[in-house]
Design a protein around this motif. Structure first.
Motif, mmCIF file in Angstrom:
data_model
loop_
_atom_site.group_PDB
_atom_site.id
_atom_site.type_symbol
_atom_site.label_atom_id
_atom_site.label_comp_id
_atom_site.label_asym_id
_atom_site.label_seq_id
_atom_site.Cartn_x
_atom_site.Cartn_y
_atom_site.Cartn_z
ATOM 1 N N VAL A 165 1.140 -0.667 0.140
ATOM 2 C CA VAL A 165 -0.060 -0.299 -0.415
ATOM 3 C C VAL A 165 0.643 1.262 0.076
ATOM 4 N N MET A 166 2.141 1.295 0.872
ATOM 5 C CA MET A 166 2.544 2.499 0.800
ATOM 6 C C MET A 166 3.829 2.209 -0.501
ATOM 7 N N LYS A 167 4.351 1.378 -0.775
ATOM 8 C CA LYS A 167 4.839 1.395 -2.290
ATOM 9 C C LYS A 167 3.556 1.969 -3.707
ATOM 10 N N PHE A 168 2.812 2.216 -3.323
ATOM 11 C CA PHE A 168 1.792 2.623 -4.564
ATOM 12 C C PHE A 168 1.317 3.654 -4.563
ATOM 13 N N SER A 169 1.191 3.914 -2.748
ATOM 14 C CA SER A 169 1.313 5.840 -2.476
ATOM 15 C C SER A 169 2.555 6.483 -2.610
ATOM 16 N N ASN A 170 2.893 6.111 -2.949
ATOM 17 C CA ASN A 170 4.874 7.003 -3.087
ATOM 18 C C ASN A 170 4.807 7.065 -4.575
ATOM 19 N N THR A 171 3.784 5.796 -5.488
ATOM 20 C CA THR A 171 3.907 6.323 -7.248
ATOM 21 C C THR A 171 3.186 7.088 -6.890
ATOM 22 N N MET A 172 2.301 7.297 -6.308
ATOM 23 C CA MET A 172 0.934 8.636 -6.503
ATOM 24 C C MET A 172 1.729 9.670 -6.328
ATOM 25 N N LEU A 173 2.815 9.856 -5.313
ATOM 26 C CA LEU A 173 3.451 10.925 -5.019
ATOM 27 C C LEU A 173 4.572 11.511 -5.892
ATOM 28 N N MET A 174 5.125 10.390 -6.864
ATOM 29 C CA MET A 174 5.921 10.318 -7.870
ATOM 30 C C MET A 174 5.791 11.140 -8.835
ATOM 31 N N LEU A 175 4.075 10.657 -8.840
ATOM 32 C CA LEU A 175 2.918 11.278 -10.543
ATOM 33 C C LEU A 175 3.025 12.506 -10.471
ATOM 34 N N LEU A 176 2.383 12.958 -9.111
ATOM 35 C CA LEU A 176 1.813 14.247 -8.129
ATOM 36 C C LEU A 176 2.959 15.337 -8.580
ATOM 37 N N GLY A 177 4.347 14.878 -8.084
ATOM 38 C CA GLY A 177 5.773 15.132 -8.323
ATOM 39 C C GLY A 177 6.077 16.194 -9.609
ATOM 40 N N ARG A 178 6.383 15.054 -10.615
ATOM 41 C CA ARG A 178 6.884 15.235 -11.485
ATOM 42 C C ARG A 178 5.297 15.672 -12.200
ATOM 43 N N LEU A 179 4.281 15.687 -12.516
ATOM 44 C CA LEU A 179 2.980 16.181 -12.978
ATOM 45 C C LEU A 179 2.815 17.559 -12.345
ATOM 46 N N GLU A 180 3.804 18.476 -11.376
ATOM 47 C CA GLU A 180 3.723 19.176 -10.816
ATOM 48 C C GLU A 180 1.917 19.584 -10.460
ATOM 49 N N ILE A 181 1.567 18.700 -9.238
ATOM 50 C CA ILE A 181 0.393 18.177 -8.436
ATOM 51 C C ILE A 181 -0.695 19.041 -9.383
ATOM 52 N N PHE A 182 -0.930 20.074 -9.611
ATOM 53 C CA PHE A 182 -2.627 20.505 -10.806
ATOM 54 C C PHE A 182 -2.178 19.188 -11.749
ATOM 55 N N GLY A 183 -1.424 19.376 -12.349
ATOM 56 C CA GLY A 183 -1.338 18.139 -13.611
ATOM 57 C C GLY A 183 -1.834 17.617 -13.330
ATOM 58 N N LEU A 184 -1.585 16.022 -12.722
ATOM 59 C CA LEU A 184 -2.751 15.221 -12.189
ATOM 60 C C LEU A 184 -3.627 15.496 -11.546
ATOM 61 N N VAL A 185 -3.829 16.333 -10.753
ATOM 62 C CA VAL A 185 -5.356 16.690 -10.121
ATOM 63 C C VAL A 185 -6.789 16.661 -11.059
ATOM 64 N N GLN A 186 -6.303 17.959 -11.999
ATOM 65 C CA GLN A 186 -6.913 18.123 -13.023
ATOM 66 C C GLN A 186 -7.914 17.264 -13.632
ATOM 67 N N LEU A 187 -7.546 16.286 -13.397
ATOM 68 C CA LEU A 187 -7.279 14.983 -14.548
ATOM 69 C C LEU A 187 -9.473 14.858 -14.146
ATOM 70 N N PHE A 188 -8.918 14.668 -12.932
ATOM 71 C CA PHE A 188 -10.017 14.241 -12.322
ATOM 72 C C PHE A 188 -11.325 14.924 -12.310
ATOM 73 N N PHE A 189 -11.240 16.016 -12.545
ATOM 74 C CA PHE A 189 -12.178 17.195 -12.904
ATOM 75 C C PHE A 189 -12.934 17.639 -14.622
ATOM 76 N N LEU A 190 -12.427 16.960 -15.378
ATOM 77 C CA LEU A 190 -12.384 17.052 -16.731
ATOM 78 C C LEU A 190 -14.053 17.658 -16.927
ATOM 79 N N LYS A 191 -14.761 16.704 -16.454
ATOM 80 C CA LYS A 191 -15.955 17.476 -16.443
ATOM 81 C C LYS A 191 -16.535 18.609 -15.932
ATOM 82 N N TRP A 192 -15.835 19.594 -15.685
ATOM 83 C CA TRP A 192 -16.479 20.524 -14.724
ATOM 84 C C TRP A 192 -14.932 21.567 -15.804
#
Length: 481
Positions: free
Chosen positions: A452-479
């Motif tokens: 679980v922690m390994k998976f959590s850390n991979t999400m942090l990696m992607l958040l960091g590489r895509l500078e947070i907002f890049g990844l987060v906005q993917l979940f709000f496309l319909k707005w």
């Protein structure tokens, strides 16, 4: 939004990834057809088929919407990480499903954290694939495709603007197509020069190329279990320090320096701040090592302090010493530079020195306005007045960054991992640094962490590489409007 168009362009990125898998299979073939050959060859074929499928059924389009461009960039990072698992899963060994995902994401995001207990057990082909994935991730899988595929035409400008953050665009005063060319010129140039220098310093061609690819991508994937400490060479360490420093400075500033333009290293305020932080932290860490009795000589303390400080602040994550046994002062400073990190427009992760400087100037501005409410004072960097929106966005980013670190630390402690490991691994993964402290020290790995922690850390990696907002906005496309 036209999903078919998005899939077509993501398919093009997959073909680029397949090309590098095939190249890695060639390395396996040259290495007496080692055990990585068939996993890499089959992975290349499978990835190529998946990438070619949407190209057959979806017609080419000359115009992309901003939403489509965004989905292509973010989708390419995620899909590249998924197909990057194929060679690891087919080869087996330590690569379970979670471990293969972790290694793949770590490579593409240039984090350089590994689940491998024995890196040297991998065949040369797979070692080269690790280096290729992280080298592609350094310049950006989408940006690399823009450079080698002229068929993308007028859509290059849109995809370039989506791929680069607002902070990274600050020192680029060129058209989008020119920006991509500058990136490739600096990236290839640094890789070539570093490879040649490492070869002259005594490495064989394979080690020289793979360490150079990793250093320029500021990743830290090494071909040795002891990382750079294996070579025990001042010359090798000095070359890598220079490479990591250059790779962590804005590529536009490096290009300006080479071409004699004004916005160069010597005139860049952000670069001066960055290099000053490196120098001051190195001296303080070296002092703590010498007076703490870790090293008997000032020269020895400076040698190891300089390498580790540059390695972490540049987010490369190479190691020449076990930093987990260093004094508390050194550890705190190393964690601090792992949060701030290098400059925007480079291959580094973290908050970036640009935002750190902007936050300090914004704080100073706030104090001035408290004393002189009617004064008209603006934030300036390199003599240029920055828009208030850029300053506020930087502050919001920093707040979101620390919230993500807090969330990652909480997940780690809930999994039963100690606080030092949980926090430092969150810092290392979010900043795309790699090594932390505790169980994930500079000469350790992430293999013993819960799934679980390994998976959590991979999400942090992607958040960091895509500078947070890049990844987060993917979940709000319909707005989106």
């Amino acid at each position: 939004m036209r999903l078919g168009v998005v899939l077509r362009y993501v398919g093009i990125i997959m073909l680029v990834v397949a090309l590098f898998m095939l190249l890695s299979a060639g390395v396996s073939l040259v290495s007496h057809t080692d055990s990585g050959y068939y996993p890499l060859l089959l992975s290349a074929l499978l990835t190529a088929l998946l990438g070619a499928f949407p190209l057959i059924f979806v017609d080419r389009t000359e115009q992309l919407s901003s939403k489509e461009g965004y989905c292509i960039v973010v989708g390419s990072w995620i899909v590249a990480s998924v197909v990057g698992m194929f060679p690891y899963l087919m080869w087996g060994g330590e690569f379970s499903l979670v471990n293969a995902w972790f290694e793949s994401v770590s490579g593409y995001t240039t984090t350089g954290a590994s689940i491998l207990k024995d890196v040297e057990a991998l065949p040369r082909g797979l070692l080269f694939w690790r280096s290729c994935s992280t080298w592609l991730g350094g310049v950006g899988v989408v940006m690399f495709a823009l450079l080698i595929l002229p068929s993308l035409g007028t859509n290059k400008a849109l995809l370039t603007n989506v791929e680069l953050s607002s902070m990274a665009k600050h020192n680029y005063h060129y058209k989008a197509s020119m920006i991509a060319q500058i990136l490739l010129f600096i990236y290839l140039g640094l890789t070539f020069c570093s490879t040649l220098a490492l070869k002259l310093a005594g490495m064989n061609w394979f080690d020289a190329l793979t360490q150079a690819m990793s250093a320029v991508a500021t990743s830290g994937f090494s071909t040795k279990n002891a990382s750079i400490g294996y070579f025990d060479s001042v010359a090798v360490e000095s070359i890598l320090i220079v490479t990591m420093l250059l790779a962590s400075i804005h590529f536009g500033v490096l290009f300006a320096t080479l071409t004699g333009r004004r916005n160069n290293i010597f005139h860049s305020e952000v670069t001066r701040w960055y290099l000053s932080i490196v120098a001051v932290v190195t001296v303080v860490v070296a002092g703590s090592l010498y007076f703490g009795g870790v090293y008997d000589t000032v020269a020895g303390a400076l040698r190891y302090a300089a390498f580790q400080v540059v390695s972490l602040i540049s987010t490369a994550g190479f190691a020449t010493a076990d930093t987990t046994v260093w004094p508390a002062t050194a550890i705190v400073l190393l964690i601090s530079v792992s949060i701030v990190c290098g400059c925007a427009g480079s291959t580094t992760g973290g908050i970036k020195t640009d935002r750190f400087l902007l936050a300090i100037k914004t704080l100073r501005l706030r104090f001035s306005l408290q004393q002189h409410p009617n004064a008209v004072v603006r934030v300036r960097i390199d003599g240029n007045v920055l828009d208030d929106k850029i300053a506020s966005t930087a502050v919001v980013f920093i707040v979101a960054y620390f919230l993500a670190l807090l969330a990652g630390t909480v997940v780690g402690t809930m999994c039963g991992v100690d606080m030092e490991t949980s926090f430092s691994s969150s810092v290392a993964c979010m900043g795309n640094v790699g090594p932390g402290f505790g169980m994930v020290g500079s000469l350790g790995n992430y293999s013993d962490l819960p799934a679980v922690m390994k998976f959590s850390n991979t999400m942090l990696m992607l958040l960091g590489r895509l500078e947070i907002f890049g990844l987060v906005q993917l979940f709000f496309l319909k707005w989106w409007r």
